[in-house]
Design a protein around this motif. Structure first.
Motif, short mmCIF file in Angstrom:
data_model
loop_
_atom_site.label_atom_id
_atom_site.label_comp_id
_atom_site.label_asym_id
_atom_site.label_seq_id
_atom_site.Cartn_x
_atom_site.Cartn_y
_atom_site.Cartn_z
N GLY A 55 40.07 38.20 39.35
CA GLY A 55 39.32 38.08 40.60
C GLY A 55 39.64 39.24 41.51
N GLU A 56 38.84 39.36 42.59
CA GLU A 56 39.06 40.44 43.54
C GLU A 56 40.01 39.96 44.63
N SER A 57 40.19 40.80 45.64
CA SER A 57 40.99 40.35 46.77
C SER A 57 40.26 39.18 47.43
N GLY A 58 41.02 38.20 47.84
CA GLY A 58 40.43 37.03 48.48
C GLY A 58 39.96 35.99 47.49
N SER A 59 40.18 36.23 46.19
CA SER A 59 39.73 35.26 45.20
C SER A 59 40.70 34.09 45.08
N GLY A 60 41.93 34.30 45.54
CA GLY A 60 42.93 33.25 45.44
C GLY A 60 43.76 33.33 44.19
N HIS A 227 42.98 42.09 38.49
CA HIS A 227 41.62 42.33 38.98
C HIS A 227 40.84 43.17 37.97
N ASP A 228 41.53 43.58 36.90
CA ASP A 228 40.99 44.58 36.01
C ASP A 228 40.41 43.94 34.75
N MET A 229 39.09 43.92 34.65
CA MET A 229 38.41 43.34 33.48
C MET A 229 38.85 43.99 32.19
N ILE C 185 40.29 50.20 45.73
CA ILE C 185 39.17 49.43 46.25
C ILE C 185 38.80 48.34 45.27
N ASP C 186 38.34 47.22 45.79
CA ASP C 186 37.98 46.10 44.92
C ASP C 186 36.96 46.52 43.87
N VAL C 187 37.11 45.92 42.69
CA VAL C 187 36.30 46.31 41.54
C VAL C 187 34.81 46.28 41.85
N SER C 188 34.39 45.24 42.57
CA SER C 188 32.95 45.11 42.80
C SER C 188 32.43 46.19 43.74
#
Lengths: 339, 302, 345
Positions: A55-60, A227-229, C185-188
């Protein structure tokens, strides 16, 4: 929800559950109100497999990692739910000594910046001995021997790295030392929080190779938070995609990447530039990652960035439903996305 | 549906204008009642120092028949060894105390902040020289140094007093600002400013300084209290000649003339300046939190 | 057009103390050129000199040898105080958008200070400064009114990086040097920042030097440009981006490309993929031979003894720009290939 929850990996008939998370809700209290960092998360971590939480930042995702260790600290608070480990019961009930003997001997943890997780004033070998002492490890020589073996496994010279101070090691070496320190106590669960984020691509691939081979060798249950797919795709067996404190998709990594069903998962995969293939296929995902203070209380948390949005999404939060064997998605429009 | 064509509400909102400094300050003060109390105390003393002495004649009347009087309607805080009203002494004495302490804090902060910024940003020889001098002032105990200085220099008037206290008191702030500057200069926004062609002066005072401002402002307020203690101490010891009436002189006289330590008669005379000093310090401490919030954007609620 | 010729950077040895080290040669004769509106990606591990290269280009660090020429003017021929205006036209975009903006100032302030310097030079007034601030913020895809009076802490990482780019545009740069500009920076959000940089190339004719260890991002930015692989301060392979990715000949390039994670399920690994585990920490010491030889699994005694120079690769399939520094240039197929499916994303 929750009571009759499915095993995420029930594609595997003989899959055993190591850790069962039910209805886990973590709330952060700030001056401007209370915000759910995790919202009724249900999850089964399968024994001896690598489960990636992405998940990204804020995803928990990091809050979830902390909650698994019963380490959620102020201003966060677990307001609901349980984290049950096989043989250890609900971790959230553990206190004091019992908790200390859970963290380390049962779940070994590697933090994002292992360099900051080490004492800068003590030699690495000494820190490993201290670790053993604080867990009443009987035989310090055996512990060091184990650390030496692990160091060799990770292509490091044990005599050199164990006598070094943390700052004398490179970023990649420190990260591997972090993994060694998590493994010397022989835990059955390994929790990795962004283990390769600060590393170079080459070092990252080497560290992933190490994690993969040790996992195979010791049949560890591994939880990887990232965060890395790319990292997820490289080593994990199962994937859990999180967004704004909720699980939006989960399933076997191979199946989920091959056929992602949640609009967010699809959008993220499309937003990653690739080395080969048509570059024009890459599409950025509009909008910003979720801000904890602005997560809508009702409806789907992803709707503001979603191109499949329908009126229902504003009103009802979609629940995680099975779309295939072992593959779960939380989306009202899942059926439409498929075509 | 008809409502579907209505513009959404946020299109009607007027263009957002930035809050002014004063509206931010007022909001920060209102957030906690203690801050308002602190401000109230500060305003009270400042008004006393500015306008209070105008209410009294230049030479306060004495009354040998009514010395060491107890508090009464005529003399709310009693009288001193000459029969002068203690309240009048407090009010007329406040001007010296606040004026010199304010000046002292101003000098302390200006010297300390500028030298700290310069030594931290430019490094090299300016840093070496400034920091050695700062170390000197930090190692030599401040109060005895002032006592020694007073033997060679009569700094009884408020401007000289402020200057002396400023010149001896800047070192701690300079060290603190320097260490903050050392870490700030490594941030990439400082490098970006260099790349964009900003002058050194703009970088040091426009980019680096605002980040130390919350600390410097707090130091300013604390330097006021520190300076009050020092000057009152000097007067109390009697090493600085009395030129005007002030709280330090009052304490000295209460102690030496009135024998306040042995006699309860002079107690109001001794306690009045002490109470003023303590309540002023209290007011400043309560006010500090608001200053930090006003100058530090990250602490503000959006 | 910016030409970098035989750029050298030597950090002096540090003696004594815990951090003592020998002289470090961060750049060893790097020659590269960036055309107006062109794109160049530089890839390599940390410590390969890529960051130093970017900082020297932006005038933030001095160089020990070689020269930089801008539109044919050799900067070495200018006195020190006249070089600054040239370096100002090469702007560095920092990796960390969280420290690249001053937390004490509003976005308007961040934009207005450099703009006022421009305004003075061009005899413009304060209205122009405000107008231009709004223009530039709109150009990088931000809502000018909503952003101008905000402090950096109220913006997301992606928004901050856009502000940083807008601020760099205040001085009308020729070239933007983006040093790992999307890695924090966030992936999206990454792809939209990369798109913004590409967009600026097209719209304003700004050249982009993209410094990264993420080869896929490097490819995305420089799809029609060049890719340069740096190892310990040396260019080991250089050429047209897709040619380097599809047919890399230097073993180090091959290792870098192999290290890219494979999205299993969507892609399959290249047949020659190889991840080296040994020697990943041995950066110390250098013999007379190839710098990569101690880590190279194809190295021979020749590699240990002689240093290979950067030469064109004379293969009939390769274009003339493809250069390498290896005695045994053999193209290997290491990158992942997308699996063809009907229901592809």
């Amino acid at each position: 929800m929750g009571a009759d929850l499915k095993v995420i990996g029930n594609a595997d008939q003989d899959a055993q559950v190591e850790c069962q998370i039910r209805d886990l809700t973590v709330t952060f209290t700030t001056d401007s109100g209370e915000f759910p960092a995790l919202n009724h998360v249900n999850l089964d971590i399968i024994k001896s497999k690598i489960t990636a939480i992405v998940g990204e930042s804020g995803s928990g995702k990091s809050t979830l990692g902390l909650a698994i260790l019963n380490g959620v600290a102020f201003p966060g608070k677990v307001t609901e739910g349980s984290v049950d480990f096989a043989e250890h019961g609900n971790v959230l009930k553990l206190r004091g000594k019992a908790l200390r003997h859970f963290r380390g001997p049962v779940v070994g943890t590697v933090f994002q910046a292992s360099q900051n997780a080490m004492n800068p004033l003590a030699r690495v070998g000494k820190q490993i001995l201290d670790l053993g002492r604080s867990h009443h490890y009987k035989d310090p020589r055996k512990l060091l021997h184990e650390a030496e073996n692990l160091a060799r496994r990770m292509a490091m010279d044990p005599s050199r790295v164990l006598t070094a101070y943390p700052h004398q090691l490179s970023g990649g070496m420190r990260q591997r030392m972090g993994i060694i320190m998590a493994l010397v106590l022989k835990p059955k669960v390994l929790l990795l929080d962004e283990p390769t984020t600060a590393l170079d691509l080459l070092t990252q691939s080497a560290v992933l190779e190490i994690i993969r081979s040790i996992h195979r060798e010791r049949h560890l249950t591994t939880i990887l938070i990232t965060h890395d797919m790319g990292v997820v795709a490289e080593i994990s067996d199962y994937i859990v995609v999180m967004y704004a404190g909720r699980v939006v998709e989960q399933g076997s990594t191979h199946e989920t990447l091959r056929d992602p069903r949640h609009p967010y998962t699809r959008a993220i995969l499309r937003a990653i530039p690739r080395l080969t293939g048509d570059l024009n296929r890459a599409r950025p995902l509009e909008g910003s990652p979720p801000d904890l203070t602005q997560i809508p209380a009702t409806g789907c948390v992803f709707r503001s960035r979603c191109s499949y949005r329908v009126p229902q999404c504003d009103l009802v939060a979609p629940i995680l439903e099975s779309v295939d064997t072992g593959h779960f998605v939380a989306c009202h429009q899942e059926g439409l996305i498929r075509d | 549906m008809a409502t579907a064509n209505l513009p959404t509400s946020h299109e009607h909102i007027k263009p957002w204008t930035p809050p002014t400094f004063w509206s931010i300050a007022w909001k920060a003060l209102r957030r906690k009642p203690s801050r308002m109390l602190g401000l109230g105390i500060l305003v009270f003393y400042v008004l006393m120092a500015v306008f209070g002495p105008m209410l009294y004649p230049a030479n306060l009347p004495t009354n040998p028949a009514n010395i060491y009087a107890s508090p009464s309607w005529a003399h709310p805080l009693g009288t001193d060894f000459e029969g002068t009203d203690v309240l009048a002494l407090i009010v007329t004495g406040s001007r010296y105390v606040l004026y010199s302490a304010g000046l002292a804090a101003f000098f302390t902060v200006s010297i300390g902040a500028i030298l700290g910024l310069v030594s931290g940003y430019f490094r090299g020889w300016p840093e070496a020289i400034i920091m050695r001098i700062a170390d000197f002032f930090l190692t030599v105990p401040g109060f005895p140094l002032l006592v020694v200085l007073s033997t060679v220099w009569n700094f009884g008037n408020p401007v000289s007093m402020g200057l002396v206290l400023g010149l001896t008191g800047w070192a701690a702030l300079a060290r603190a600002v320097r260490s903050q500057t050392l870490s700030l200069r490594e941030r990439s926004f400082v490098e970006a400013a260099r790349g964009l062609g900003l002058s050194r002066r703009q970088i040091v005072f426009g980019e680096v300084f605002p980040n130390t401002a919350p600390y410097v402002a707090m130091h300013f307020l604390l330097a006021i209290t520190g300076s009050i203690y020092l000057e009152v101490g000097l007067f109390f010891l009697g090493v600085v000649p009395f030129s005007t009436n002030n709280w330090g002189v009052m304490l000295n006289l209460a102690f030496s003339q009135a024998g306040a330590m042995y006699s309860t008669r002079a107690l109001p005379y001794l306690l009045s300046p002490l109470f003023c000093i303590m309540s002023l310090t209290f007011g400043i401490v309560l006010f500090l939190g608001a200053v930090d919030e006003v100058l530090n954007p990250r602490l503000r609620s959006v | 057009m910016i030409e970098v010729r035989k750029l050298e950077k030597v950090y002096p040895p540090v003696v004594g103390g815990l951090l003592s080290h020998n002289e470090v040669r961060a750049l060893r004769g790097v020659s590269l050129s960036i055309s107006d509106g062109g794109a160049l990606s530089i890839i390599g591990e940390s410590g390969c000199g890529k960051t130093t290269f970017g900082r020297i280009l932006a005038g933030l660090e001095s160089y020990s040898g070689g020269d930089i020429a801008m539109d044919g003017i050799a900067l070495n021929s200018l006195p020190n105080n006249e070089r600054q205006p040239y370096f100002r036209r090469i702007q560095l975009i920092h990796q960390d958008p969280y420290t690249a903006l001053n937390p004490s100032h509003t976005i308007l302030h961040a934009m207005a200070v450099p703009l006022r310097i421009q305004a003075k030079l061009q005899k413009k007034n304060d209205d122009w400064v405000l107008k231009r601030s709004k223009e530039l913020l709109a150009m990088v895809g931000l809502d000018p009114v909503g952003t101008l009076y905000k402090y950096p802490h109220a913006l997301s990482g992606g928004q901050r990086q856009r502000v940083v780019i807008a601020r760099a545009l205040t001085v009308d740069p020729k070239v933007l040097v983006a040093d790992e500009a999307v890695s924090m920076i966030d992936v999206s959000m990454r792809l939209s920042i990369l798109n913004l940089l590409s967009d600026l190339r097209v719209r304003l004719g700004i050249g982009i030097v993209f410094i990264t260890h993420d080869v896929a991002a490097a490819r995305y930015i420089a799809k029609d440009g060049a890719l340069c692989v740096l190892y310990r301060g040396e260019v080991v392979e250089y050429g047209q981006t897709d040619e380097i990715i599809v047919r890399p000949v230097h073993p180090y390039t091959q290792a870098m490309l192999s290290a890219m994670p494979v999205l299993r399920g969507l892609e399959e690994a290249g047949p020659d993929r190889y991840i080296p585990l040994e020697g990943m920490d041995d950066f110390e010491g250098e013999g007379p031979g190839c710098l990569f030889a101690p880590r190279c699994r194809h190295a021979t005694t020749l590699c240990q003894e002689q240093h290979p120079d950067l030469v064109p690769w004379d293969d009939r399939l390769s274009s003339s720009s493809h250069h390498h520094a290896c005695f045994y240039p053999i193209p290997r197929n290491v990158v992942a290939r997308p699996i063809n499916r009907e229901n592809a994303l």
